[in-house]
Design a protein around this motif. Structure first.
Motif, PDB file in Angstrom:
ATOM      1  N   MET A 292       0.848  -1.171   0.000  1.00  0.00           N
ATOM      2  CA  MET A 292       0.000   0.000   0.000  1.00  0.00           C
ATOM      3  C   MET A 292       0.888   1.227   0.000  1.00  0.00           C
ATOM      4  O   MET A 292       1.796   1.322   0.825  1.00  0.00           O
ATOM      5  CB  MET A 292      -0.842  -0.099   1.278  1.00  0.00           C
ATOM      6  CG  MET A 292      -1.674   1.071   1.625  1.00  0.00           C
ATOM      7  SD  MET A 292      -3.238   0.931   0.821  1.00  0.00           S
ATOM      8  CE  MET A 292      -3.355   2.541   0.177  1.00  0.00           C
ATOM      9  N   LEU A 293       0.643   2.147  -0.931  1.00  0.00           N
ATOM     10  CA  LEU A 293       1.412   3.384  -1.015  1.00  0.00           C
ATOM     11  C   LEU A 293       0.448   4.556  -0.848  1.00  0.00           C
ATOM     12  O   LEU A 293      -0.500   4.693  -1.621  1.00  0.00           O
ATOM     13  CB  LEU A 293       2.151   3.451  -2.357  1.00  0.00           C
ATOM     14  CG  LEU A 293       3.033   4.667  -2.634  1.00  0.00           C
ATOM     15  CD1 LEU A 293       4.071   4.896  -1.542  1.00  0.00           C
ATOM     16  CD2 LEU A 293       3.717   4.516  -3.991  1.00  0.00           C
ATOM     17  N   VAL A 294       0.697   5.377   0.163  1.00  0.00           N
ATOM     18  CA  VAL A 294      -0.133   6.535   0.475  1.00  0.00           C
ATOM     19  C   VAL A 294       0.634   7.786   0.076  1.00  0.00           C
ATOM     20  O   VAL A 294       1.743   8.010   0.556  1.00  0.00           O
ATOM     21  CB  VAL A 294      -0.467   6.572   1.985  1.00  0.00           C
ATOM     22  CG1 VAL A 294      -1.192   7.866   2.347  1.00  0.00           C
ATOM     23  CG2 VAL A 294      -1.295   5.352   2.375  1.00  0.00           C
ATOM     24  N   VAL A 295       0.027   8.600  -0.800  1.00  0.00           N
ATOM     25  CA  VAL A 295       0.694   9.788  -1.319  1.00  0.00           C
ATOM     26  C   VAL A 295      -0.124  11.028  -0.951  1.00  0.00           C
ATOM     27  O   VAL A 295      -1.256  11.189  -1.398  1.00  0.00           O
ATOM     28  CB  VAL A 295       0.871   9.698  -2.852  1.00  0.00           C
ATOM     29  CG1 VAL A 295       1.718  10.852  -3.361  1.00  0.00           C
ATOM     30  CG2 VAL A 295       1.475   8.353  -3.254  1.00  0.00           C
ATOM     31  N   ASP A 296       0.467  11.880  -0.118  1.00  0.00           N
ATOM     32  CA  ASP A 296      -0.194  13.114   0.316  1.00  0.00           C
ATOM     33  C   ASP A 296       0.888  14.059   0.804  1.00  0.00           C
ATOM     34  O   ASP A 296       1.827  13.627   1.476  1.00  0.00           O
ATOM     35  CB  ASP A 296      -1.194  12.824   1.444  1.00  0.00           C
ATOM     36  CG  ASP A 296      -2.205  13.934   1.643  1.00  0.00           C
ATOM     37  OD1 ASP A 296      -1.784  15.084   1.915  1.00  0.00           O
ATOM     38  OD2 ASP A 296      -3.409  13.671   1.527  1.00  0.00           O
ATOM     39  N   ASP A 297       0.776  15.345   0.469  1.00  0.00           N
ATOM     40  CA  ASP A 297       1.790  16.303   0.911  1.00  0.00           C
ATOM     41  C   ASP A 297       1.615  16.720   2.364  1.00  0.00           C
ATOM     42  O   ASP A 297       2.530  17.275   2.962  1.00  0.00           O
ATOM     43  CB  ASP A 297       1.824  17.531  -0.004  1.00  0.00           C
ATOM     44  CG  ASP A 297       0.531  18.316   0.012  1.00  0.00           C
ATOM     45  OD1 ASP A 297      -0.551  17.695   0.073  1.00  0.00           O
ATOM     46  OD2 ASP A 297       0.582  19.558  -0.066  1.00  0.00           O
TER      47      ASP A 297
END
Length: 137
Positions: free
Chosen positions: A1-6
């Protein structure tokens, strides 16, 4: 699982909720970092915020879809889910949308559904998301 958020707080919130449910989670701060990590991490699902520096979530989704090594990965937008985001997300090949703010249970159900089914043919919509279909009338 890859979570991308700044947003570091949101990345951690998503990470903790998914790890509590047994998911292994890696995080990235923007689309550029996502594209750097995706081949090493080999995630089952990727969640993308839309508004991020360097490379936004919609551009990231487009690049992931155009790469034969990542084109099959289930992608979920976790963002405001405005009509613009939903329309452009569908065009970019995004599989599901979850509107912020969201309930942790909604996030877990969405990720489980994407992992179990693989890439769905019809995008799911989260609470508050615009309609993902393009029917006229």
């Amino acid at each position: 699982m890859l979570v991308v958020d700044d947003n570091k707080v949101i990345r951690q919130l998503i990470r903790v909720n998914l790890e509590l449910e047994g998911f292994e989670v890696v995080t990235a701060g923007d689309g550029v970092e996502c594209l750097d990590l995706v081949h090493r991490v080999r995630p089952d699902v990727i969640t993308l915020d839309v508004v991020m520096p360097r490379l936004d979530g919609l551009q990231t989704a487009t690049r992931l879809r155009s790469d034969p090594r990542t084109g099959h990965l289930p992608l979920a937008i976790v963002s405001a889910c405005t009509p613009y985001e939903v329309d452009h997300g569908v065009a970019a090949g995004v599989d599901a949308f979850l509107a912020k703010p969201f309930e942790p249970g909604e996030l877990v159900m969405l990720v489980r559904r994407l992992v179990e089914r693989g890439r769905p043919t019809v995008p799911a919509t989260g609470r508050g998301a615009g309609r993902a279909d393009r029917s006229v009338g």
